[in-house]
Motif scaffolding. Structure first.
Motif, mmCIF file in Angstrom:
data_model
loop_
_atom_site.group_PDB
_atom_site.id
_atom_site.type_symbol
_atom_site.label_atom_id
_atom_site.label_comp_id
_atom_site.label_asym_id
_atom_site.label_seq_id
_atom_site.Cartn_x
_atom_site.Cartn_y
_atom_site.Cartn_z
ATOM 1 N N GLU A 186 -27.096 -11.667 -8.340
ATOM 2 C CA GLU A 186 -25.788 -11.813 -7.724
ATOM 3 C C GLU A 186 -25.754 -11.131 -6.363
ATOM 4 O O GLU A 186 -26.323 -10.069 -6.170
ATOM 5 C CB GLU A 186 -24.714 -11.215 -8.636
ATOM 6 N N ASP A 187 -25.067 -11.764 -5.421
ATOM 7 C CA ASP A 187 -24.932 -11.231 -4.071
ATOM 8 C C ASP A 187 -23.502 -10.728 -3.904
ATOM 9 O O ASP A 187 -22.560 -11.511 -3.875
ATOM 10 C CB ASP A 187 -25.245 -12.336 -3.051
ATOM 11 N N ASN A 188 -23.360 -9.415 -3.821
ATOM 12 C CA ASN A 188 -22.033 -8.813 -3.690
ATOM 13 C C ASN A 188 -21.628 -8.610 -2.240
ATOM 14 O O ASN A 188 -20.559 -8.071 -1.973
ATOM 15 C CB ASN A 188 -21.984 -7.468 -4.425
ATOM 16 N N SER A 189 -22.474 -9.027 -1.292
ATOM 17 C CA SER A 189 -22.168 -8.784 0.118
ATOM 18 C C SER A 189 -20.904 -9.519 0.563
ATOM 19 O O SER A 189 -20.129 -8.988 1.359
ATOM 20 C CB SER A 189 -23.352 -9.153 1.007
ATOM 21 N N LEU A 190 -20.688 -10.723 0.068
ATOM 22 C CA LEU A 190 -19.481 -11.472 0.434
ATOM 23 C C LEU A 190 -18.239 -10.748 -0.087
ATOM 24 O O LEU A 190 -17.235 -10.617 0.621
ATOM 25 C CB LEU A 190 -19.547 -12.900 -0.113
ATOM 26 N N GLU A 191 -18.346 -10.255 -1.308
ATOM 27 C CA GLU A 191 -17.222 -9.510 -1.886
ATOM 28 C C GLU A 191 -16.958 -8.238 -1.089
ATOM 29 O O GLU A 191 -15.804 -7.910 -0.795
ATOM 30 C CB GLU A 191 -17.518 -9.173 -3.347
ATOM 31 N N SER A 203 -19.155 -16.178 -3.904
ATOM 32 C CA SER A 203 -20.416 -15.445 -3.741
ATOM 33 C C SER A 203 -21.381 -15.695 -4.906
ATOM 34 O O SER A 203 -22.438 -15.085 -4.961
ATOM 35 C CB SER A 203 -20.143 -13.946 -3.591
ATOM 36 N N LYS A 204 -20.986 -16.610 -5.780
ATOM 37 C CA LYS A 204 -21.801 -16.988 -6.940
ATOM 38 C C LYS A 204 -22.076 -15.818 -7.892
ATOM 39 O O LYS A 204 -23.068 -15.804 -8.595
ATOM 40 C CB LYS A 204 -23.101 -17.660 -6.492
ATOM 41 N N SER A 205 -21.161 -14.856 -7.915
ATOM 42 C CA SER A 205 -21.217 -13.743 -8.864
ATOM 43 C C SER A 205 -20.449 -14.169 -10.112
ATOM 44 O O SER A 205 -19.403 -13.604 -10.442
ATOM 45 C CB SER A 205 -20.599 -12.484 -8.246
ATOM 46 N N LYS A 255 -17.690 -7.775 2.032
ATOM 47 C CA LYS A 255 -17.187 -8.218 3.333
ATOM 48 C C LYS A 255 -15.679 -8.467 3.286
ATOM 49 O O LYS A 255 -14.961 -8.149 4.224
ATOM 50 C CB LYS A 255 -17.921 -9.491 3.750
ATOM 51 N N VAL A 278 -13.297 -14.896 -4.427
ATOM 52 C CA VAL A 278 -14.445 -14.428 -3.639
ATOM 53 C C VAL A 278 -15.679 -14.262 -4.522
ATOM 54 O O VAL A 278 -16.792 -14.607 -4.116
ATOM 55 C CB VAL A 278 -14.102 -13.124 -2.879
ATOM 56 N N ARG A 279 -15.499 -13.774 -5.729
ATOM 57 C CA ARG A 279 -16.647 -13.645 -6.639
ATOM 58 C C ARG A 279 -17.245 -15.008 -6.972
ATOM 59 O O ARG A 279 -18.461 -15.137 -7.097
ATOM 60 C CB ARG A 279 -16.244 -12.907 -7.917
#
Length: 179
Positions: free
Chosen positions: A2-7, A143-145, A9, A139-140
């Motif tokens: 999981e990529d939490n960078s978008l969250e 971000s595909k989380s 941001k 947002v999650r």
């Protein structure tokens, strides 16, 4: 993974929006255009429209959950985006109505009065609480989380559904008292 960078941001924006929307709505709720010399007829046609939008939002939310349970991710995404758009449309109409018309007082008496105010107060409080929940859930997902999205969506969905349904109920309960 999981990529939490978008969250991360969007986290400050989510906090800001979650504070700004209720504050601005509260301020605008008290603003009457006529007090500024703007003579606008009350937008008395709006309450049944925004109550209907609340009802449609509830249907869209249920449809979105059914879509994802049936593996239709794209449809789910489209429906959730529509639910957010419907909620924004509701909010704009709600504020516009209250800027042009005086608030309607509930005229019921006895136990129904307590029921009405319980529904109204929980509706208002939860409508504020769901703002960050909806935004974080969205947002999650973006971000595909998805594991983290599902965890918060399990909280967000019933609260958002409650707000949408009680919006209709509040309208139905107060509509006989509109001037």
């Amino acid at each position: 993974m999981e990529d939490n960078s978008l969250e991360k941001k969007f986290s400050k924006l989510i906090v800001a929006v979650s504070i700004v929307i209720p504050v601005v709505v509260a301020i605008l709720f008290g603003v009457k255009l006529k007090d500024f010399g703007i003579n606008v007829e009350p937008l008395s046609f709006l309450p049944p429209i925004y109550a209907t939008i609340n009802g449609i939002t509830a249907i869209v939310l249920i449809w979105a959950v059914l879509a994802i349970k049936n593996g239709k991710r794209k449809l789910h995404e489209q429906l959730m985006t529509s639910a957010i758009a419907l909620s924004v449309a509701f909010l704009v109409m709600y504020v516009a109505y209250h800027m042009t018309a005086d608030s309607t007082k509930f005229g019921g008496e006895g136990a129904i009065r307590y029921v009405y105010f319980f529904i109204l107060i929980t509706h208002i409080l939860l409508s504020i609480a769901i703002i960050p929940l909806v935004l974080i859930s969205y947002v999650r997902a973006l971000s595909k989380s998805f594991d983290r999205h599902r965890k918060i969506a399990k909280i967000t969905f019933p609260l958002w559904l409650y707000v949408a349904v009680t919006g209709v109920v509040v309208y139905l309960m107060i509509s006989p008292y509109y001037a």
